[in-house]
Design a protein around this motif. Structure first.
Motif, PDB file in Angstrom:
ATOM      1  N   ARG A  37      38.060  41.490  44.546  1.00  0.00           N
ATOM      2  CA  ARG A  37      39.454  41.554  44.497  1.00  0.00           C
ATOM      3  C   ARG A  37      39.828  42.138  45.806  1.00  0.00           C
ATOM      4  N   GLN A  38      41.153  41.822  46.217  1.00  0.00           N
ATOM      5  CA  GLN A  38      41.811  42.344  47.374  1.00  0.00           C
ATOM      6  C   GLN A  38      43.336  42.759  47.123  1.00  0.00           C
ATOM      7  N   ALA A  39      43.859  43.837  47.124  1.00  0.00           N
ATOM      8  CA  ALA A  39      44.766  44.478  46.962  1.00  0.00           C
ATOM      9  C   ALA A  39      45.619  44.441  48.407  1.00  0.00           C
ATOM     10  N   PRO A  40      47.002  44.387  48.335  1.00  0.00           N
ATOM     11  CA  PRO A  40      47.700  44.360  49.728  1.00  0.00           C
ATOM     12  C   PRO A  40      47.221  45.411  50.396  1.00  0.00           C
ATOM     13  N   GLY A  41      47.022  45.185  51.905  1.00  0.00           N
ATOM     14  CA  GLY A  41      46.623  46.298  52.830  1.00  0.00           C
ATOM     15  C   GLY A  41      45.292  46.805  52.666  1.00  0.00           C
ATOM     16  N   LYS A  42      44.573  46.230  51.854  1.00  0.00           N
ATOM     17  CA  LYS A  42      43.033  46.854  51.539  1.00  0.00           C
ATOM     18  C   LYS A  42      42.029  45.743  51.851  1.00  0.00           C
ATOM     19  N   GLN A  43      40.753  46.205  51.893  1.00  0.00           N
ATOM     20  CA  GLN A  43      39.768  45.252  52.169  1.00  0.00           C
ATOM     21  C   GLN A  43      39.202  44.570  50.731  1.00  0.00           C
ATOM     22  N   ARG A  44      38.791  43.481  50.947  1.00  0.00           N
ATOM     23  CA  ARG A  44      38.200  42.802  49.789  1.00  0.00           C
ATOM     24  C   ARG A  44      36.997  43.689  49.057  1.00  0.00           C
ATOM     25  N   GLU A  45      36.907  43.951  47.844  1.00  0.00           N
ATOM     26  CA  GLU A  45      36.079  44.656  47.226  1.00  0.00           C
ATOM     27  C   GLU A  45      35.228  44.072  46.122  1.00  0.00           C
ATOM     28  N   LEU A  46      33.998  44.389  45.971  1.00  0.00           N
ATOM     29  CA  LEU A  46      33.126  43.559  44.683  1.00  0.00           C
ATOM     30  C   LEU A  46      33.777  44.426  43.432  1.00  0.00           C
ATOM     31  N   VAL A  47      33.830  43.448  42.590  1.00  0.00           N
ATOM     32  CA  VAL A  47      34.296  44.071  40.960  1.00  0.00           C
ATOM     33  C   VAL A  47      33.060  43.860  40.137  1.00  0.00           C
ATOM     34  N   ALA A  48      32.434  42.552  40.206  1.00  0.00           N
ATOM     35  CA  ALA A  48      31.342  42.320  39.197  1.00  0.00           C
ATOM     36  C   ALA A  48      30.439  41.262  39.624  1.00  0.00           C
ATOM     37  N   ILE A  50      26.957  38.874  38.295  1.00  0.00           N
ATOM     38  CA  ILE A  50      25.989  38.602  37.397  1.00  0.00           C
ATOM     39  C   ILE A  50      25.011  37.684  37.763  1.00  0.00           C
ATOM     40  N   THR A  51      23.691  37.968  37.776  1.00  0.00           N
ATOM     41  CA  THR A  51      22.579  36.748  38.254  1.00  0.00           C
ATOM     42  C   THR A  51      22.245  35.905  37.324  1.00  0.00           C
ATOM     43  N   SER A  52      21.383  35.020  37.730  1.00  0.00           N
ATOM     44  CA  SER A  52      20.980  33.914  36.894  1.00  0.00           C
ATOM     45  C   SER A  52      20.019  34.296  35.445  1.00  0.00           C
ATOM     46  N   ASP A  53      19.490  35.408  35.683  1.00  0.00           N
ATOM     47  CA  ASP A  53      18.899  36.083  34.623  1.00  0.00           C
ATOM     48  C   ASP A  53      19.706  37.183  33.677  1.00  0.00           C
ATOM     49  N   GLY A  54      20.811  37.122  34.204  1.00  0.00           N
ATOM     50  CA  GLY A  54      21.845  37.886  33.353  1.00  0.00           C
ATOM     51  C   GLY A  54      21.986  39.524  33.688  1.00  0.00           C
ATOM     52  N   THR A  55      21.384  39.806  34.888  1.00  0.00           N
ATOM     53  CA  THR A  55      21.673  41.151  35.629  1.00  0.00           C
ATOM     54  C   THR A  55      23.130  41.377  35.920  1.00  0.00           C
ATOM     55  N   THR A  56      23.768  42.277  35.421  1.00  0.00           N
ATOM     56  CA  THR A  56      24.947  42.741  36.080  1.00  0.00           C
ATOM     57  C   THR A  56      25.260  43.880  36.703  1.00  0.00           C
ATOM     58  N   MET A  57      26.132  43.887  37.667  1.00  0.00           N
ATOM     59  CA  MET A  57      26.330  45.243  38.623  1.00  0.00           C
ATOM     60  C   MET A  57      27.776  45.199  38.886  1.00  0.00           C
ATOM     61  N   TYR A  58      28.342  46.300  38.661  1.00  0.00           N
ATOM     62  CA  TYR A  58      29.807  46.835  38.757  1.00  0.00           C
ATOM     63  C   TYR A  58      29.823  48.214  39.838  1.00  0.00           C
ATOM     64  N   PRO A  59      30.975  48.302  40.218  1.00  0.00           N
ATOM     65  CA  PRO A  59      31.008  49.718  41.046  1.00  0.00           C
ATOM     66  C   PRO A  59      31.760  50.326  40.011  1.00  0.00           C
ATOM     67  N   ASP A  60      31.635  51.787  40.255  1.00  0.00           N
ATOM     68  CA  ASP A  60      32.000  52.921  39.587  1.00  0.00           C
ATOM     69  C   ASP A  60      33.700  52.861  39.045  1.00  0.00           C
ATOM     70  N   VAL A  62      35.156  50.144  38.119  1.00  0.00           N
ATOM     71  CA  VAL A  62      35.321  49.440  37.052  1.00  0.00           C
ATOM     72  C   VAL A  62      34.493  49.515  35.891  1.00  0.00           C
ATOM     73  N   LYS A  63      33.531  50.423  36.069  1.00  0.00           N
ATOM     74  CA  LYS A  63      32.203  50.280  35.107  1.00  0.00           C
ATOM     75  C   LYS A  63      32.795  51.180  33.784  1.00  0.00           C
ATOM     76  N   GLY A  64      32.311  50.262  32.819  1.00  0.00           N
ATOM     77  CA  GLY A  64      32.771  50.702  31.462  1.00  0.00           C
ATOM     78  C   GLY A  64      34.206  49.939  31.164  1.00  0.00           C
ATOM     79  N   ARG A  65      34.829  49.483  31.913  1.00  0.00           N
ATOM     80  CA  ARG A  65      36.090  48.748  31.609  1.00  0.00           C
ATOM     81  C   ARG A  65      36.154  47.433  31.859  1.00  0.00           C
ATOM     82  N   PHE A  66      35.180  46.649  32.709  1.00  0.00           N
ATOM     83  CA  PHE A  66      35.268  45.299  32.894  1.00  0.00           C
ATOM     84  C   PHE A  66      33.851  45.019  32.614  1.00  0.00           C
ATOM     85  N   ALA A  67      33.720  43.584  32.066  1.00  0.00           N
ATOM     86  CA  ALA A  67      32.423  43.136  31.817  1.00  0.00           C
ATOM     87  C   ALA A  67      32.495  41.668  32.016  1.00  0.00           C
TER      88      ALA A  67
END
Length: 120
Positions: A37-48, A50-60, A62-67
């Motif tokens: 995601r990229q907000a106005p005036g900010k750099q693009r940042e990772l949100v989430a 998922i790999t081919s084997d289903g492994t997921t990763m989230y930054p702190d 959004v962790k616990g709120r996004f899936a």
């Protein structure tokens, strides 16, 4: 290869929203898919991701709120966003690391952005 994003829109703080991304084309293998995601005036940042084997990763942030999840074929991913905050407002971009038939290397592809606005 095309990444087609859908969803997004306007939601009140504390609400939920989802965005989906489908990968189309002569795809032989997908290593992972995800959302930035990229907000106005900010750099693009990772949100989430998922790999081919289903492994997921989230930054702190959004962790616990996004899936993030993917369909059985692995070509479509959905980001479910809960407990949304005004600071989640941004243009959300779909991203995939994949390999096209006839090539030997994985490459990154991007979809068009979709606006998510969290406001009362």
């Amino acid at each position: 290869v095309q990444l087609q994003a859908s969803g997004g829109g306007l939601v009140q703080p504390g609400g939920s929203l989802s965005v989906s991304c489908a990968a189309y084309g002569s795809i032989s293998s997908i290593h992972h898919m995800g959302w930035y995601r990229q907000a106005p005036g900010k750099q693009r940042e990772l949100v989430a991701t998922i790999t081919s084997d289903g492994t997921t990763m989230y930054p702190d942030s959004v962790k616990g709120r996004f899936a993030i999840s993917r369909d059985g074929a692995g070509n479509t991913v959905t980001l479910q966003m809960n407990s949304l905050k005004p600071e989640d407002t941004a243009v959300y971009y779909c991203n995939a690391l994949l390999k096209v038939y006839g090539t030997i290397r994985f490459a990154y592809y991007w979809g068009q952005g979709t606006q998510v606005t969290v406001s009362s």
